[in-house]
Design a protein around this motif. Structure first.
Motif, PDB file in Angstrom:
ATOM      1  N   ALA A 125      36.920  42.232 100.249  1.00  0.00           N
ATOM      2  CA  ALA A 125      36.591  41.940  98.630  1.00  0.00           C
ATOM      3  C   ALA A 125      35.048  41.604  98.562  1.00  0.00           C
ATOM      4  O   ALA A 125      34.494  42.323  97.640  1.00  0.00           O
ATOM      5  CB  ALA A 125      37.502  41.030  97.978  1.00  0.00           C
ATOM      6  N   THR A 126      34.514  40.672  99.321  1.00  0.00           N
ATOM      7  CA  THR A 126      33.151  40.174  99.178  1.00  0.00           C
ATOM      8  C   THR A 126      32.202  41.252  99.751  1.00  0.00           C
ATOM      9  O   THR A 126      31.205  41.927  99.106  1.00  0.00           O
ATOM     10  CB  THR A 126      32.956  38.996 100.107  1.00  0.00           C
ATOM     11  OG1 THR A 126      33.954  38.174  99.625  1.00  0.00           O
ATOM     12  CG2 THR A 126      31.414  38.793  99.985  1.00  0.00           C
ATOM     13  N   ASP A 127      32.754  42.293 100.797  1.00  0.00           N
ATOM     14  CA  ASP A 127      31.915  43.344 101.204  1.00  0.00           C
ATOM     15  C   ASP A 127      31.934  44.546 100.152  1.00  0.00           C
ATOM     16  O   ASP A 127      30.699  44.987  99.908  1.00  0.00           O
ATOM     17  CB  ASP A 127      32.705  44.095 102.255  1.00  0.00           C
ATOM     18  CG  ASP A 127      32.471  43.068 103.558  1.00  0.00           C
ATOM     19  OD1 ASP A 127      31.513  42.279 103.877  1.00  0.00           O
ATOM     20  OD2 ASP A 127      33.530  43.203 104.447  1.00  0.00           O
ATOM     21  N   ILE A 128      32.988  44.615  99.244  1.00  0.00           N
ATOM     22  CA  ILE A 128      33.062  45.753  98.361  1.00  0.00           C
ATOM     23  C   ILE A 128      32.165  45.431  97.155  1.00  0.00           C
ATOM     24  O   ILE A 128      31.532  46.269  96.714  1.00  0.00           O
ATOM     25  CB  ILE A 128      34.416  45.879  97.870  1.00  0.00           C
ATOM     26  CG1 ILE A 128      35.162  46.639  98.886  1.00  0.00           C
ATOM     27  CG2 ILE A 128      34.666  46.727  96.581  1.00  0.00           C
ATOM     28  CD1 ILE A 128      36.744  46.517  98.956  1.00  0.00           C
ATOM     29  N   GLU A 129      32.133  44.116  96.904  1.00  0.00           N
ATOM     30  CA  GLU A 129      31.121  43.655  95.531  1.00  0.00           C
ATOM     31  C   GLU A 129      29.748  43.817  96.118  1.00  0.00           C
ATOM     32  O   GLU A 129      28.918  43.976  95.339  1.00  0.00           O
ATOM     33  CB  GLU A 129      31.454  42.097  95.181  1.00  0.00           C
ATOM     34  CG  GLU A 129      32.817  41.898  94.735  1.00  0.00           C
ATOM     35  CD  GLU A 129      32.973  42.556  93.215  1.00  0.00           C
ATOM     36  OE1 GLU A 129      31.703  42.948  92.573  1.00  0.00           O
ATOM     37  OE2 GLU A 129      33.973  43.135  92.858  1.00  0.00           O
ATOM     38  N   LYS A 130      29.574  43.397  97.252  1.00  0.00           N
ATOM     39  CA  LYS A 130      28.121  43.600  97.728  1.00  0.00           C
ATOM     40  C   LYS A 130      27.769  45.183  97.856  1.00  0.00           C
ATOM     41  O   LYS A 130      26.824  45.384  97.400  1.00  0.00           O
ATOM     42  CB  LYS A 130      28.099  43.031  99.294  1.00  0.00           C
ATOM     43  CG  LYS A 130      26.631  43.166  99.855  1.00  0.00           C
ATOM     44  CD  LYS A 130      26.451  42.294 101.092  1.00  0.00           C
ATOM     45  CE  LYS A 130      25.061  42.642 101.424  1.00  0.00           C
ATOM     46  NZ  LYS A 130      24.925  41.703 102.991  1.00  0.00           N
TER      47      LYS A 130
ATOM     48  N   ALA B 184      29.007  47.391  95.696  1.00  0.00           N
ATOM     49  CA  ALA B 184      28.690  47.837  94.344  1.00  0.00           C
ATOM     50  C   ALA B 184      27.253  47.259  93.989  1.00  0.00           C
ATOM     51  O   ALA B 184      26.601  48.265  93.424  1.00  0.00           O
ATOM     52  CB  ALA B 184      29.861  47.258  93.541  1.00  0.00           C
ATOM     53  N   GLY B 185      27.103  46.201  94.438  1.00  0.00           N
ATOM     54  CA  GLY B 185      25.496  45.826  93.926  1.00  0.00           C
ATOM     55  C   GLY B 185      24.453  46.587  94.694  1.00  0.00           C
ATOM     56  O   GLY B 185      23.528  46.864  93.846  1.00  0.00           O
TER      57      GLY B 185
ATOM     58  N   ARG C 175      24.357  49.712  92.524  1.00  0.00           N
ATOM     59  CA  ARG C 175      23.473  49.398  91.339  1.00  0.00           C
ATOM     60  C   ARG C 175      22.169  49.117  91.311  1.00  0.00           C
ATOM     61  O   ARG C 175      21.165  49.643  90.428  1.00  0.00           O
ATOM     62  CB  ARG C 175      24.221  48.175  90.737  1.00  0.00           C
ATOM     63  CG  ARG C 175      25.685  48.261  90.276  1.00  0.00           C
ATOM     64  CD  ARG C 175      25.936  47.096  89.216  1.00  0.00           C
ATOM     65  NE  ARG C 175      27.558  47.087  89.354  1.00  0.00           N
ATOM     66  CZ  ARG C 175      28.311  46.203  90.031  1.00  0.00           C
ATOM     67  NH1 ARG C 175      27.845  45.351  91.033  1.00  0.00           N
ATOM     68  NH2 ARG C 175      29.648  46.260  90.033  1.00  0.00           N
TER      69      ARG C 175
ATOM     70  N   LEU D 190      35.780  50.328  95.814  1.00  0.00           N
ATOM     71  CA  LEU D 190      34.404  50.480  95.581  1.00  0.00           C
ATOM     72  C   LEU D 190      34.058  50.965  94.334  1.00  0.00           C
ATOM     73  O   LEU D 190      33.186  50.694  93.503  1.00  0.00           O
ATOM     74  CB  LEU D 190      33.564  51.166  96.585  1.00  0.00           C
ATOM     75  CG  LEU D 190      32.023  51.314  96.409  1.00  0.00           C
ATOM     76  CD1 LEU D 190      31.334  50.153  96.350  1.00  0.00           C
ATOM     77  CD2 LEU D 190      31.516  52.044  97.773  1.00  0.00           C
TER      78      LEU D 190
ATOM     79  N   ALA E 127      34.739  48.649  91.431  1.00  0.00           N
ATOM     80  CA  ALA E 127      33.870  47.581  91.289  1.00  0.00           C
ATOM     81  C   ALA E 127      32.625  48.128  90.857  1.00  0.00           C
ATOM     82  O   ALA E 127      31.686  47.439  90.129  1.00  0.00           O
ATOM     83  CB  ALA E 127      33.799  47.134  92.711  1.00  0.00           C
TER      84      ALA E 127
END
Length: 325
Positions: free
Chosen positions: A5-10, A12-13, A16, A123, A126
């Motif tokens: 989940a941390t990888d996916i949030e990273k 997504a960032g 962006r 992904l 997120a």
């Protein structure tokens, strides 16, 4: 290693911020960018060495989001999306205003799909937008089906690699043009022609050439470093041995009907019996023969029905004429 989940949030960032993310799908790994950021989309073309006239596929999170990305959704498109999404089917529709021309190769049509991989869908959720994502490799070469393939080929040119394990399908999505009265398969892939016809209740054409530009139509595509030669199944062994005698380091994709045959070649790979297993393994096998030092690969076309149609398409492109540059 599978993405957390941390990888996916990273990841997504990174999207962006205008960066590039390699993401797993059920077909192959994609090189993703924010579909609404022309500068980020342009980076995809730069990293891949892809001509800017070659359109990209926009990946979205659900069939319900389709109206946000296209001008209109014909009943045929709704029917196919309801049946095959998430999954290896891409629909060509009229471009909506959210899609920049940089993503479509200047066309007023756009290719859209919902990938059938949990990491890709996580992904997209997120990130909250669309992601343009051609295969994560240099233009024209073998598509990657593992994260290691991406790292080996693109290295630091990708800002973040999401590892979702090996791709399940192994060949790209089927592309169906639904902008006209008659749906047309512009690129065979992970959804078979027979499946599309079964849903629509009518025959679907698969033209050898098309006026619609879509991914994967370059004469030489999906190609390993080794030159690929196609032969009739019963002539594969003789063709391979002849080339080996001429001094080539020959790799052979041996048809299942010849399993166990003794072949005088540099490397011999016995192909699986099922088309699904063959599609899943195809790109990995081509990469393996490159890594084993082959300079020529001899293969035969499978019966072109079911997934055999997509496999045959990829082998023909891999054997296509290459630029002398």
């Amino acid at each position: 290693m599978t993405a957390t989940a941390t990888d996916i949030e990273k990841a997504a960032g990174v999207l962006r911020a205008g960066g590039l993310v390699a993401l797993p799908t059920e077909t192959v790994y994609g090189l993703g960018a924010n579909a609404e950021d022309p500068a980020a989309v342009a980076r995809i073309f730069q990293v891949k060495g892809r001509p800017p006239s070659h359109p990209l596929i926009v990946h979205i999170g659900s069939a319900e989001d389709l109206d946000d990305w296209v001008e209109e959704v014909p009943a045929t498109a709704r029917l196919l999306a309801e049946r095959f999404w998430p999954g290896p089917l891409t629909l060509v529709l009229r471009r909506g205003r959210r899609v920049p021309l940089e993503a479509t190769g200047g066309l007023e049509t756009v290719a859209v799909r919902v990938p059938g991989h949990p990491v890709a869908l996580a992904l997209l959720s997120a990130f909250g937008g669309g992601v343009t994502a051609p295969s994560a490799n240099r233009f024209g070469s073998v598509s990657p089906t593992t994260a290691d393939h991406v790292r080996a080929e693109l290295g630091d040119a990708v800002d973040f690699v999401l590892d979702g394990g090996p791709c399940e399908v192994g060949v790209e999505s089927t592309i169906v043009d639904v902008t006209g009265e008659m749906p047309t398969i512009l690129r065979p892939g992970g959804v078979t022609r027979e499946d599309v016809e079964g849903v629509l209740g009518r025959p679907v054409t698969v033209p050898s050439t098309s006026g619609v530009r879509v991914p994967g139509q370059h004469p030489s595509h999906y190609a390993p470093r080794a030159r690929v030669v196609l032969a009739e199944p019963e002539k594969v062994v003789a063709e391979a041995e002849r080339a080996q005698e001429l001094g080539h380091q020959v790799g052979v994709l041996l048809p299942p009907s010849f399993a166990g045959a003794a072949v005088k070649a540099h490397a011999v790979v016995a192909l699986p019996g099922s088309m699904a297993a063959y599609a899943h393994a195809l790109y990995g096998l081509l990469r393996e023969l490159d890594e084993r030092g082959c300079d020529l690969i001899v293969a035969s076309l499978p019966v072109e029905e079911g997934l055999g149609l997509a496999i045959g398409n990829r082998l023909r492109r891999a054997a296509g004429p290459r630029s002398s540059a």
